[in-house]
Scaffold this active site. Structure first.
Site, PDB file in Angstrom:
ATOM      1  N   ASP A   1     -16.558   0.328  -0.200  1.00 23.45           N
ATOM      2  CA  ASP A   1     -15.252  -0.192  -0.625  1.00 23.45           C
ATOM      3  C   ASP A   1     -14.388  -0.555   0.578  1.00 23.45           C
ATOM      4  OD1 ASP A   1     -15.446   2.798  -0.605  1.00 23.45           O
ATOM      5  OD2 ASP A   1     -13.271   2.624  -0.620  1.00 23.45           O
TER       6      ASP A   1
ATOM      7  N   LYS B   1       0.863  -1.197   0.000  1.00 23.87           N
ATOM      8  CA  LYS B   1       0.000   0.000   0.000  1.00 23.87           C
ATOM      9  C   LYS B   1       0.891   1.236   0.000  1.00 23.87           C
ATOM     10  CE  LYS B   1      -3.760   2.069   2.700  1.00 23.87           C
ATOM     11  NZ  LYS B   1      -4.800   1.817   3.695  1.00 23.87           N
TER      12      LYS B   1
HETATM   13  N1  ATP Z   1      -2.547   9.055  -3.024  1.00 29.05           N
HETATM   14  C1  ATP Z   1      -3.421   8.357  -3.736  1.00 29.05           C
HETATM   15  N2  ATP Z   1      -3.235   8.171  -5.055  1.00 29.05           N
HETATM   16  C2  ATP Z   1      -4.101   7.467  -5.792  1.00 29.05           C
HETATM   17  N3  ATP Z   1      -5.209   6.900  -5.292  1.00 29.05           N
HETATM   18  C3  ATP Z   1      -5.453   7.047  -3.986  1.00 29.05           C
HETATM   19  C4  ATP Z   1      -4.578   7.782  -3.140  1.00 29.05           C
HETATM   20  N4  ATP Z   1      -5.091   7.756  -1.897  1.00 29.05           N
HETATM   21  C5  ATP Z   1      -6.226   7.024  -1.938  1.00 29.05           C
HETATM   22  N5  ATP Z   1      -6.454   6.586  -3.193  1.00 29.05           N
HETATM   23  C6  ATP Z   1      -7.576   5.773  -3.666  1.00 29.05           C
HETATM   24  O1  ATP Z   1      -8.786   6.386  -3.266  1.00 29.05           O
HETATM   25  C7  ATP Z   1      -9.729   5.415  -2.822  1.00 29.05           C
HETATM   26  C8  ATP Z   1     -10.202   5.721  -1.431  1.00 29.05           C
HETATM   27  O2  ATP Z   1      -9.097   5.854  -0.592  1.00 29.05           O
HETATM   28  P1  ATP Z   1      -9.023   5.297   0.885  1.00 29.05           P
HETATM   29  O3  ATP Z   1      -8.130   6.220   1.638  1.00 29.05           O
HETATM   30  O4  ATP Z   1     -10.386   4.942   1.393  1.00 29.05           O
HETATM   31  O5  ATP Z   1      -8.308   3.913   0.621  1.00 29.05           O
HETATM   32  P2  ATP Z   1      -6.865   3.453   0.973  1.00 29.05           P
HETATM   33  O6  ATP Z   1      -6.568   3.723   2.399  1.00 29.05           O
HETATM   34  O7  ATP Z   1      -5.910   3.963  -0.028  1.00 29.05           O
HETATM   35  O8  ATP Z   1      -7.020   1.927   0.660  1.00 29.05           O
HETATM   36  P3  ATP Z   1      -7.660   0.669   1.414  1.00 29.05           P
HETATM   37  O9  ATP Z   1      -9.149   0.813   1.384  1.00 29.05           O
HETATM   38  O10 ATP Z   1      -7.194  -0.392   0.489  1.00 29.05           O
HETATM   39  O11 ATP Z   1      -7.074   0.589   2.781  1.00 29.05           O
HETATM   40  C9  ATP Z   1      -9.044   4.071  -2.965  1.00 29.05           C
HETATM   41  O12 ATP Z   1      -9.460   3.531  -4.181  1.00 29.05           O
HETATM   42  C10 ATP Z   1      -7.573   4.421  -2.993  1.00 29.05           C
HETATM   43  O13 ATP Z   1      -6.814   3.475  -3.740  1.00 29.05           O
END
Ligand code: ATP
Length: 491
Positions: free
Chosen positions: A256, A117
């Site tokens: 999600d 991640k």
């Molecule tokens: N810096 C970033 N660049 C690209 N996509 C991002 C970034 N941060 C978050 N996302 C995407 O935005 C969406 C929502 O983000 P969220 O913070 O809920 O998830 P995450 O913490 O990255 O992932 P997970 O749910 O797998 O723990 C996810 O699809 C994630 O992959």
């Protein structure tokens, strides 16, 4: 990028069943190399249970795997596609900053996802940089390990590395990658994605895959897809009950962030409640309290209804009948949740068998705690050890009356007082990851490169039911401040 030696050295045993799904569900893509990987923390006990060798994992080549600079033999990096309702709005998402490098087969015969991640941009990154910073990755590491210690199903954290690259948010931050271990990363949003973007056959392929991976032991009856929905409802009912019993607030229960395996996932803006109050919200982005502590069971039911909706074409060929089956199954969620919660609350009060008055007894205690801003964890701990002076409302007549009823109820049990005490010890943690302690550990680690505060905190959190003297130091809530604690969906 494949390196046979890394495979032999560290003990990785990769397979990649997810890649057997139609290509709609993922994009094969290599991680972006990073300039200067450095291991910050390694979960040696988890590594051992995965059959991995600590020394090899710590070596330069082992760390290169955590950084995405080298792939062990058999790895097949891919970003998973999914969608999701975020604060009730439907969006196409996907691993925008994560890569599944493969599924590792453990010595116990389990199959677990190994995901990096923060490993860079993917086809699902939208406007994001695909990266993560050290603070939030260490936070996820700590809280997920604390959840595991509490006995709550969760994704685990194997390692955090810094990348040697800065990332830019409001300020310059050290870039980092977390290696996450999960039963799988199939989300309610993965099914929403299949329903929206795929054919019924794609949806069926995902449902069959999920059944085989997580529910192969369950009874499929004469409708395997309805059975899948009901099994997920059961696991989620049990999971949310465990969150409520521990005072855990997820903070961003978007579809999600709800897994089909029943594990907790995504430790962005989560926190544990100090003073008991069902309206508690920590997330700075949750302005309307959608994901408040007391709302979590209803939101879980709402999310599961989205799963049921996605599954409709598989539930029955007639839509009306499919809707009926789905609604019926969803109705069952609150009952599953409530019976787990009630049994858990009984255990927290040392009660072995149900009696009709238990619900009233529990409700009165929780109402008193709300009214007197009593610390949730420490109130149950005080009751466990008979230290009534530590209960916020101990001087109040209504509390004394409640205490009298509880004692009478305990006295009616055939089990001994010692048995009840042991049950309470095993059901009421001595410590939770208090926000101020977590922040202090992160500050030392990120600002000063001092991991000792975090390591010490992790030691007490890993065994929360031990009730050792050294845990006492970690039990106190923060001093009251003018501003309520807020978490940020930090990246
Ligand atoms: N810096 C970033 N660049 C690209 N996509 C991002 C970034 N941060 C978050 N996302 C995407 O935005 C969406 C929502 O983000 P969220 O913070 O809920 O998830 P995450 O913490 O990255 O992932 P997970 O749910 O797998 O723990 C996810 O699809 C994630 O992959």
């Amino acid at each position: 990028m494949t390196d046979q030696n890394t495979n032999i050295d560290a003990g990785w045993k990769f397979d990649h069943s997810y890649a057997s799904l139609p290509e709609l569900f993922y994009s094969k893509i290599n991680p972006n190399p990073v300039p200067a990987p450095d291991l910050v923390i390694l979960n040696t006990s988890l590594a051992a249970s995965l059959g991995l060798k600590t020394e090899a994992l710590k070596s330069e080549r082992g760390v290169a795997v955590f950084a995405g600079n080298e792939m062990p033999a058999g790895a097949l990096p891919l970003a998973q596609a999914y969608a999701g309702h975020q604060f009730a709005y439907f969006t196409m998402l996907g691993d925008g900053r994560a890569l599944l490098i493969g599924e590792h087969l453990t010595p116990a015969g389990e199959r677990v996802d190994i995901q990096l991640k923060g490993s860079g941009r993917t086809p699902y990154s939208r406007g994001g940089d695909g990266k993560a910073s050290l603070g939030p990755m260490l936070r996820e590491y700590m809280i997920s390990e604390a959840m595991h210690g509490l006995g709550i199903p969760t994704t685990r954290s194997l390692a955090v590395v810094t990348t040697g690259q800065s990332i830019y948010r409001e300020m310059e931050l050290p870039g980092a990658i977390l290696t996450r271990v999960a039963a799988s990363h199939i989300r309610v949003g993965t099914f929403q994605y299949a329903a929206q973007q795929g054919s019924v056959e794609d949806l069926r392929a995902l449902a069959d895959y999920t059944w085989n991976r997580h529910y192969a032991e369950a009874d499929p009856g004469d409708n395997r897809y309805l059975a899948l929905l009901k099994e997920v409802i059961k696991r989620q009912g049990e999971l949310i009950a465990k969150w409520q019993l521990a005072g855990f607030i997820h903070g961003v229960m978007n579809t999600d962030n709800m897994t089909l395996s029943g594990e907790t996932i995504d430790y962005g803006p989560c926190a544990f409640m100090d003073a008991y109050n069902p309206a508690t919200v920590f997330s700075s982005i949750d302005r309307e309290g959608r994901y408040a502590y007391g709302n979590q069971p209803n939101i879980a039911a709402w999310n599961l209804a989205r799963l049921a909706e996605a599954l409709l074409p598989l539930l029955h060929e007639e839509e009306e009948k499919a809707v009926e089956l789905a609604e019926d199954a969803i109705q069952g969620f609150i009952d599953v949740f409530y019976s787990h919660w009630l049994n858990g609350m009984r255990a927290k009060l040392g009660l072995f068998h149900p009696e009709p008055e238990d619900e009233g007894l529990i409700k009165t205690l929780l109402d008193l705690m709300t009214e007197h801003h009593a610390d949730y964890t420490n109130t149950f701990k005080a009751l466990t050890f008979g230290k009534l002076e530590d209960v916020a409302m101990s001087g109040r007549d209504d509390f004394r009356q409640w205490h009298g009823h509880w004692q009478e109820r305990l006295g009616r049990q055939t089990k001994s007082a010692e048995d009840a005490h042991q049950l309470m010890r095993a059901s009421n943690p001595a410590v939770i990851p208090r926000n101020h302690r977590v922040e202090a550990a992160l500050e030392a680690a990120v600002e000063r490169g001092d991991l000792s505060v975090l390591e010490k905190l992790l030691t007490v959190l890993r065994n929360p039911y031990a009730h050792t003297v050294e845990q006492d130091e970690y039990a106190a809530p923060a001093e009251p401040t003018t501003y309520p604690y807020r978490t940020f969906c930090g990246t």
